[in-house]
Structure formats: structure tokens, C-alpha cells
Design a protein around this motif. Structure first.
Motif, PDB file in Angstrom:
ATOM      1  N   THR A 143      18.931   0.626   3.530  1.00 51.77           N
ATOM      2  CA  THR A 143      20.364   0.281   3.567  1.00 51.77           C
ATOM      3  C   THR A 143      21.025   0.267   2.194  1.00 51.77           C
ATOM      4  O   THR A 143      22.223   0.016   2.098  1.00 51.77           O
ATOM      5  CB  THR A 143      20.561  -1.110   4.215  1.00 51.77           C
ATOM      6  N   ASP A 150      24.771  -6.017  -2.542  1.00 54.81           N
ATOM      7  CA  ASP A 150      25.773  -7.032  -2.183  1.00 54.81           C
ATOM      8  C   ASP A 150      25.276  -7.865  -1.002  1.00 54.81           C
ATOM      9  O   ASP A 150      24.253  -7.555  -0.380  1.00 54.81           O
ATOM     10  CB  ASP A 150      27.136  -6.384  -1.873  1.00 54.81           C
ATOM     11  N   GLU A 151      26.047  -8.907  -0.717  1.00 53.91           N
ATOM     12  CA  GLU A 151      25.662  -9.891   0.286  1.00 53.91           C
ATOM     13  C   GLU A 151      25.445  -9.253   1.666  1.00 53.91           C
ATOM     14  O   GLU A 151      24.443  -9.512   2.329  1.00 53.91           O
ATOM     15  CB  GLU A 151      26.803 -10.915   0.355  1.00 53.91           C
ATOM     16  N   GLU A 152      26.414  -8.400   2.079  1.00 52.61           N
ATOM     17  CA  GLU A 152      26.326  -7.784   3.410  1.00 52.61           C
ATOM     18  C   GLU A 152      25.026  -7.002   3.557  1.00 52.61           C
ATOM     19  O   GLU A 152      24.317  -7.108   4.555  1.00 52.61           O
ATOM     20  CB  GLU A 152      27.502  -6.813   3.643  1.00 52.61           C
ATOM     21  N   THR A 153      24.741  -6.198   2.548  1.00 50.26           N
ATOM     22  CA  THR A 153      23.569  -5.328   2.622  1.00 50.26           C
ATOM     23  C   THR A 153      22.281  -6.146   2.637  1.00 50.26           C
ATOM     24  O   THR A 153      21.381  -5.904   3.445  1.00 50.26           O
ATOM     25  CB  THR A 153      23.550  -4.376   1.405  1.00 50.26           C
ATOM     26  N   GLY A 156      21.965  -8.088   5.827  1.00 50.26           N
ATOM     27  CA  GLY A 156      21.734  -7.106   6.893  1.00 50.26           C
ATOM     28  C   GLY A 156      20.267  -6.683   6.911  1.00 50.26           C
ATOM     29  O   GLY A 156      19.645  -6.574   7.985  1.00 50.26           O
ATOM     30  N   HIS A 241      24.357 -18.025  -1.915  1.00 51.28           N
ATOM     31  CA  HIS A 241      24.938 -17.499  -0.681  1.00 51.28           C
ATOM     32  C   HIS A 241      23.995 -17.885   0.454  1.00 51.28           C
ATOM     33  O   HIS A 241      22.787 -17.811   0.286  1.00 51.28           O
ATOM     34  CB  HIS A 241      25.017 -15.963  -0.700  1.00 51.28           C
ATOM     35  N   ARG A 243      23.333 -17.435   4.868  1.00 48.83           N
ATOM     36  CA  ARG A 243      23.789 -16.711   6.061  1.00 48.83           C
ATOM     37  C   ARG A 243      22.765 -16.839   7.195  1.00 48.83           C
ATOM     38  O   ARG A 243      21.548 -16.753   6.945  1.00 48.83           O
ATOM     39  CB  ARG A 243      23.948 -15.228   5.698  1.00 48.83           C
ATOM     40  N   CYS A 245      20.792 -15.198   9.895  1.00 46.98           N
ATOM     41  CA  CYS A 245      20.431 -13.784  10.059  1.00 46.98           C
ATOM     42  C   CYS A 245      19.739 -13.486  11.390  1.00 46.98           C
ATOM     43  O   CYS A 245      19.413 -12.337  11.669  1.00 46.98           O
ATOM     44  CB  CYS A 245      19.515 -13.344   8.916  1.00 46.98           C
TER      45      CYS A 245
END
Ligand code: AMP
Length: 501
Positions: A143, A150-153, A156, A241, A243, A245
């Protein structure tokens, strides 16, 4: 079972990692390893044995950097004797990753095959942790492009990793040039918590560890638990950060952490281990009162150390004297392997000695936190009798351990467990040679621990009730684990015989 720790700080972390690992030493005495990172370069040192025996000043000096991870290991899967299997594990792409893991993957074999056939990744050990790291590396590789992260990657990639992993995992991982991540499986079977510290210049430092005792002992204040299925990332700038998941996280912490594994001064998933142990003693007293006449008990005695809180509370409830009849040698040494000599079996008698005056002519109620293989308690009952006890009653703070544990505790096969294959309590009593044997009930155990956090709807109690919360543990899987265990034992015996000849 293992202990893991990670620190992201504004000054060198080597000494603080070492100290935290000493605080987690009870979680694993087999091997220890530290890896730090400094300007994208990893520095690592690992070896077999206790933390204090593995690391020398010269090793510590080499562990430079303000970020690092460490692990103390008690082997549950893989080849226990191989130094190459000590953690942390490293892969060079993407970025450079170093990971330490506590838990056990139940699909490690399938993952290793997939990694080889599909992802073209080579796994060089039998450790499930190496497979776990490579799955994560692969998902991150797929990815990301360039050196940006970054955070999203990142989150993810962790979500994708979680979809592939089964079993239990609490992990800490450094990404060269991109900070520190940690994540916990969607059932939160093994514990993981996070804390922070503000240094003298006002910078925020973070620490992640298996138990709160490591945070508090390192003067970090506890922020809380990492939630089941949650990932945290402390980026290169020191920003935290967090999240969720996992798709369906459901907290199901391992109840054995409260019974025996964790330190009593830790708080896991909102439950103080010490309070849970006191209440285990209280509920056990209810069972004792159902099965014994209280006037037949003269003294109540713990098997040191972990059963002390439960025993104290039990004695209080029965209104009987609490006595210390066994003294533990805290300095039992290493077992040295001399040429031509088999490994000396470490006997209970090396670790415990009895004080005869506490036994002579008395009916004693001995309390242990749990009975696993039954070797310890059998020996202890004999010691109590030879020290002059009239009657020896045994009470166990946990219910019968009847099923293997596949989530990272070394209880791999039913045939090794004294209560395995549905053995009756009466048969176990005869086997250990006691005059009475009283076990906690599964309900009593769940109530004692769950009482302190009603939000926890289920615990992993698999070794007591055979219910495996991850839903993928079949009789076929357990049979394979048993066969593997027999092969490993035979191999170990052969190696030993070869060394002796
Ligand atoms: P044993 O019944 O001789 O296997 O020893 C049981 C005692 O060892 C218990 O009272 C626990 O304190 C401790 N113990 C806890 N977990 C384990 C484990 N996985 N393997 C062996 N002993 C354990």
C-alpha cells in the motif's frame, strides 16, 4: 507467554528498556532482546536467559537511540532452544521493520505457506512472530510507495494484517524513519497498555508495555489499555495517533493473566490483578465451606508467591489462621549442563522448604493459584506430610485446567494436564495424595475477575472451559499441536542423549 515494551523518548532509551524488562521478567525467563533505532539505523542485542544475564555494559552502550523495543520470552511456539528465534525480529522492507510479539498465532502454518507461495517472502524460523512481521511488512509494502507514510496508509495496512492473522497478538514495532506502532488483536487476549511522561523540557514521551507495572516502575503515568483491535502510532515527530483497525473487536482478555501470569500490582483492562486475586480467594472460600467442615481446618497456607492474596482472603473468610509454612528460595540458580550429565530436573524441593512447626499435628489447607500439570502440588503434599501434617487439604484458586492453551501460555496438550481428558476431581485428589481437593468453579472465577469491570462481557477461559474465543480452534487443530509437541519432545530427548554420550 512473553513481556513486551516500547519507548519513544527524547533521550536514550536503552537503560529504561532494560529496567522495564526487569519489571516484566516474570512473563518470560527464556530469552531477552532489545532493539533501538538511531537515525534510521537499528541496533539490537538478544540472547538466551534472564535480562540481567543477557546484557553486559558493552551491549548496552551499543544500543543507542531515543526509540526502542524489548521483549522477554517464554517460548510457546517455535524452537525454544534457538537463539535465532529470540525477538525482536527484523525485515528490511519496506522502510526497515523490527517487531516484538506476545501471543500465539493459530494460523501460523497457513500464513507461512501463503507468504512463501503468494507473497514471495521467506520465513527462516519456526516462530509465528516472524510470520506475523512478514504479513505486516507485506501489507505495508503493497500500500505504500516512496518513503512517505501517512496515517491512512499505515492503519489500512494494520487492518489488512489483522484480517489475515488468527489467534492472539499484542505487538510493538519500529518503522525506520517513521516512528513506533503497537497493536492488539481484535479479542485483546494478551494485555497491552500505554503511558506517557513529560520530560524536563516539556516533551511528551510514550511507553507501551504488557503490564502497567512496567509503566509505573519507569515513572510513566498510565494513559490506559490499547483497545482490542486498536493500533497506535507515534510518528517521527512524536505525535500520537490511535485508530480502531478491526471490524468486530470484542474484548475477551485471558483470565489466566489474573489467576497467575501478571504481577499483582498491575491493572489490566481496568481490573487490578491484586483485587481479582483477593476475590478469587473469597469465592474459593465459598467452595471450601461447601465441601469441608470448617472446624476440621487448623491453618490455611499459601504456596508462595502467587497464591498469597487469595489465601489471605480465604483465611479471613473462614476465620482461620493464615500461616507461611513454605519458604521460597528466591535465588534458585541456573541448571548447568556438564558434559556427560543430563539436565538436572529442577525439583520443587530446590525452590521450597517447609517449616515443620507449622505442620506438626495440624490439619492444613494448602492453597495454590492453579494446578496445571500437578507436579508441584503432588510434591508439596508429600512435603506437608513429611513435615508432620495430620491432614492435608488442597484448594485451587482456579478451576481444573482441562484444555490446552493455544493463545500463548505453555499448556499445549491435554495429556500433560493433570485434569485433562475429563478426569474426575476424586481421581486427581488421589493422584496428588491429598485428603481433600477443592477447586474454584468456572463461574466463581469469572465472577471474581469480572466483578471489577462489568463492561467485559467475556474472558478467554479456554484452558478451563474449552471455549476458544477466536472460533478457529478445532479438535483437528489441537490434535496437530499435540503431535507437534510429541515430535519436539522426542527431538529434545535425542539432542540431550547426543550431548550426554
Ligand atoms: P504444575 O501443576 O506443577 O504444572 O504447576 C502449577 C503451578 O505453576 C501453578 O500453581 C502456577 O503457579 C504455575 N503455572 C502457571 N502457569 C503455568 C504453566 N503454563 N506451566 C506450568 N506452570 C504454570
Amino acid at each position: 507467554m512473553c513481556g513486551i515494551v516500547a519507548i519513544y523518548a527524547s533521550s536514550p532509551v536503552n537503560q529504561r528498556l532494560y529496567d522495564a524488562m526487569l519489571l516484566l521478567q516474570h512473563r518470560g525467563q527464556d530469552a531477552a532482546g532489545i532493539c533501538t533505532v538511531d537515525k534510521r539505523v537499528f541496533h539490537s542485542f538478544k540472547g538466551m536467559g534472564l535480562v540481567r544475564d543477557v546484557f553486559r555494559t558493552r551491549n548496552m552502550r551499543d544500543l543507542v537511540g531515543n526509540c526502542g523495543i524489548g521483549q522477554v520470552r517464554y517460548p510457546t511456539q517455535g524452537n525454544a532452544a534457538a537463539t535465532g528465534e529470540s525477538q525482536p525480529f527484523y525485515v528490511n522492507a519496506p522502510y526497515g521493520l523490527v517487531l516484538a510479539h506476545n501471543g500465539n498465532l493459530t494460523n501460523a502454518k497457513e500464513l507461512t505457506r501463503e507468504l512463501y507461495e503468494h507473497d514471495r517472502r521467506h520465513i527462516n524460523t519456526t516462530s509465528d512472530s516472524e510470520a506475523l512481521l512478514n504479513v505486516f511488512a507485506n501489507e505495508l509494502q503493497e500500500t505504500t510507495s516512496g518513503n512517505h507514510l501517512d496515517e491512512e496508509t499505515l492503519f489500512g495496512a494494520i487492518s489488512a494484517t489483522m484480517k489475515r492473522l488468527k489467534g492472539s497478538y499484542a505487538c510493538v514495532c519500529m518503522i525506520a524513519g517513521h516512528g513506533l506502532v503497537a497493536f492488539r488483536d481484535p479479542h485483546g487476549i494478551r494485555p497491552l497498555c500505554i503511558g506517557k511522561n513529560i520530560d524536563e523540557n516539556g516533551n511528551t514521551e510514550y511507553m507501551i508495555a504488557s503490564e502497567t507495572v512496567a509503566l509505573e516502575g519507569s515513572e510513566f503515568s498510565v494513559i490506559g489499555d490499547i483497545e482490542p483491535g486498536e493500533a497506535v502510532w507515534i510518528d517521527e515527530k512524536g505525535v500520537l495517533h490511535r485508530r480502531q483497525c478491526a471490524e468486530n473487536p470484542q474484548l475477551s482478555p485471558c483470565i489466566f493473566e489474573y489467576v497467575y501470569l501478571s504481577r499483582p500490582d498491575s491493572t489490566l483492562d481496568g481490573i487490578s490483578v491484586y483485587s481479582a486475586r483477593l476475590r478469587l480467594g473469597e469465592n474459593l472460600a465459598t467452595e471450601v465451606l461447601k465441601q469441608l467442615k470448617v472446624e476440621d481446618i487448623d491453618v490455611v497456607m499459601p504456596i508462595p508467591d502467587s497464591s498469597r492474596p487469595a489465601t489471605a482472603q480465604l483465611a479471613l473468610k473462614l476465620n482461620k489462621p493464615y500461616r507461611e509454612g513454605f519458604i521460597k528460595n528466591r535465588y534458585v540458580g541456573r541448571t548447568f549442563i556438564m558434559p556427560g550429565q543430563t539436565i538436572r530436573k529442577k525439583s520443587v524441593r530446590q525452590k521450597l522448604n517447609a517449616i515443620p512447626m507449622e505442620f506438626q499435628g495440624k490439619n492444613v489447607l494448602l492453597v495454590d493459584d492453579s494446578i496445571v500439570r500437578g507436579t508441584t502440588i503432588t510434591e508439596i503434599v508429600k512435603m506437608a506430610r513429611s513435615s508432620g501434617a495430620k491432614k492435608v487439604y488442597v484448594a485451587s484458586g482456579a478451576p481444573p485446567v482441562r484444555f490446552p492453551n493455544v493463545y500463548g501460555i505453555d499448556m499445549p496438550t491435554e495429556s500433560e494436564l493433570i485434569a485433562g481428558h475429563g478426569k474426575s476431581i476424586e481421581d486427581i485428589r488421589k493422584e496428588i495424595g491429598a485428603d481433600a481437593l477443592i477447586y474454584q468453579t468456572v463461574e466463581g472465577m469469572k465472577e471474581a475477575v469480572g466483578h471489577f469491570n462489568p463492561e467485559i462481557k467475556q474472558f478467554d477461559c479456554s484452558c478451563f472451559d474449552g471455549v476458544y474465543v477466536t472460533g478457529d480452534v478445532t479438535p483437528e487443530y489441537l490434535r496437530k499441536v499435540e503431535e507437534q509437541r510429541i515430535r519436539e519432545k522426542m527431538q529434545a530427548k535425542k539432542t540431550q542423549e547426543a550431548e550426554d554420550s
